[in-house]
Write an enzyme that holds these catalytic residues in place. Sequence first.
Site, PDB file in Angstrom:
ATOM      1  NE  ARG A  51      52.716  32.126  19.598  1.00  0.00           N
ATOM      2  CZ  ARG A  51      51.580  33.478  18.607  1.00  0.00           C
ATOM      3  NH1 ARG A  51      51.777  34.522  18.270  1.00  0.00           N
ATOM      4  NH2 ARG A  51      50.397  32.686  18.763  1.00  0.00           N
ATOM      5  CE  LYS A  69      46.074  32.326  18.288  1.00  0.00           C
ATOM      6  NZ  LYS A  69      45.814  33.568  17.451  1.00  0.00           N
ATOM      7  CE1 TYR A 124      47.869  40.609  20.145  1.00  0.00           C
ATOM      8  CE2 TYR A 124      49.370  38.077  20.775  1.00  0.00           C
ATOM      9  CZ  TYR A 124      49.059  39.518  20.428  1.00  0.00           C
ATOM     10  OH  TYR A 124      50.257  39.982  19.584  1.00  0.00           O
ATOM     11  CG  HIS A 144      41.965  37.922  17.486  1.00  0.00           C
ATOM     12  ND1 HIS A 144      42.698  38.540  17.027  1.00  0.00           N
ATOM     13  CD2 HIS A 144      43.755  37.175  17.743  1.00  0.00           C
ATOM     14  CE1 HIS A 144      43.492  38.834  16.355  1.00  0.00           C
ATOM     15  NE2 HIS A 144      44.170  38.078  17.609  1.00  0.00           N
ATOM     16  CD  GLU A 165      42.412  40.711  20.432  1.00  0.00           C
ATOM     17  OE1 GLU A 165      41.528  40.323  19.891  1.00  0.00           O
ATOM     18  OE2 GLU A 165      43.482  40.006  20.732  1.00  0.00           O
ATOM     19  CB  SER A 209      50.927  43.229  12.778  1.00  0.00           C
ATOM     20  OG  SER A 209      49.435  43.040  13.628  1.00  0.00           O
ATOM     21  NE  ARG A 231      50.426  53.031   6.015  1.00  0.00           N
ATOM     22  CZ  ARG A 231      51.341  53.012   7.097  1.00  0.00           C
ATOM     23  NH1 ARG A 231      51.967  54.107   7.368  1.00  0.00           N
ATOM     24  NH2 ARG A 231      52.012  52.400   6.786  1.00  0.00           N
ATOM     25  CB  ILE A 290      47.782  38.754   7.679  1.00  0.00           C
ATOM     26  CG1 ILE A 290      48.631  38.254   6.307  1.00  0.00           C
ATOM     27  CG2 ILE A 290      47.902  39.002   9.241  1.00  0.00           C
ATOM     28  CD1 ILE A 290      50.224  39.656   6.815  1.00  0.00           C
ATOM     29  CB  ALA A 291      42.171  39.663   7.910  1.00  0.00           C
ATOM     30  CB  ILE A 292      42.760  34.020   9.585  1.00  0.00           C
ATOM     31  CG1 ILE A 292      41.313  32.664   8.917  1.00  0.00           C
ATOM     32  CG2 ILE A 292      44.087  33.826  10.315  1.00  0.00           C
ATOM     33  CD1 ILE A 292      40.733  33.220   7.822  1.00  0.00           C
ATOM     34  CG  ASP A 293      44.297  35.258  14.368  1.00  0.00           C
ATOM     35  OD1 ASP A 293      43.821  34.304  14.753  1.00  0.00           O
ATOM     36  OD2 ASP A 293      45.207  35.465  14.793  1.00  0.00           O
ATOM     37  CG  ASN A 321      48.445  29.167  15.944  1.00  0.00           C
ATOM     38  OD1 ASN A 321      47.999  28.572  14.489  1.00  0.00           O
ATOM     39  ND2 ASN A 321      48.896  28.412  16.895  1.00  0.00           N
ATOM     40  CG  MET A 322      49.624  33.030   9.975  1.00  0.00           C
ATOM     41  SD  MET A 322      49.895  34.306   8.630  1.00  0.00           S
ATOM     42  CE  MET A 322      51.714  34.168   8.015  1.00  0.00           C
TER      43      MET A 322
END
Length: 368
Positions: A15, A75, A94, A96, A118, A134, A203, A267-270, A300-301
């Site tokens: 990216r 990133k 980003y 994180h 984020e 996301s 929710r 997905i939350a690994i960041d 960084n999926m």
Amino acid sequence: MRVGVPKEIKNHEYRVGLTPTSVAELVNHGHTVIMESNAGAGIDFLDEDYVAVGAQIVETAKEVFAESDMIVKVKEPQPEEIAMLEPRHTLYTYLHLAADKPQTEGLMKSGATCIAYETVTSPAGTLPLLKPMSEVAGRMSVQVGAHYLEKEQGGRGVLLGGVPGVNPGKVVIFGGGVAGVNAAMMATGQRADVTIYDINPDRLAELDLHFGSTIKTQYASKRAIERAVREAHLVIGAVLVPGAAAPKLVTREMLSTMKRGAVMVDIAIDQGGCFETSRATTHDDPVYEVDGVIHYCVANMPGAVARTSTFALNNATLPHAIQIANKGPIQAMKDDPHLANGLNVSDGKVRHKAVADTFDDIDYEPLF
């Protein structure tokens, strides 16, 4: 303002911080844009594409940092990039930080003003600069999960959608936010058996109305989580606490009860991950096994679908980038408290409470 865009150097990160269209907008506002040569080459944006809209091209990242006031990235800065930051710089990317104390300390030492995509908010209380990635990560999670469920990949050999006479795969999604919803959309599209777990009853009601009978919803109690992972073929961790470390929902003990060849996508690994056994992986080496359960924890999926991700990200980040360049970071944040929520570090201080609360020895010192 002089806006610099270095080439991303994280593993398999293609990216780029600004597309040629975004550069043209900044130039039209009277700003200078300095691109590192081949910064966009990974997604077929050539140097001549950037020159055509008014950018200047330099050969190295060192030149970008030296000649720029604001650095726009995708990133988090790597150690060699942090070393080039100075107090005069504004870093817009980003970060994180809650999952990365060395980066936090490095940015503090640099003295730079660091605004994290984020944690920028919207008037509705959402995270508009995190949302596009996301969406991408949520949709990708089912794609990669289905792939690693294949037997030759070490998986259980389950087709998510099943076939007539054979039950579909069971997909468990922790978190009913943007990533979780997008994962559910993809999983239901494949005719999987999908359940979303969340701790917010309102929710859950919204999700029930949105998806109708195509998914099930459950309150994410510890007992419910234990039962869910024991029965699941694919578990997707999509829990977000803005700016803070993700909660560890699936313990090591729970993992030992899972089906051999099941897949977990974090997905939350960041933000540190929401499985106790999660550790960040790369696109070069994306998976590992614990107790026969495959873990996909690429930090960084969205970089795997870099062209789609870059356009989606620029759509969200460009308006704020223009305001920062037009007004300078301090005035831009004073004028927009939602942008100010993106400030994580400046003048050697941590400015975001959720980040500071993650670390015992770092204090929170608000700027405004």
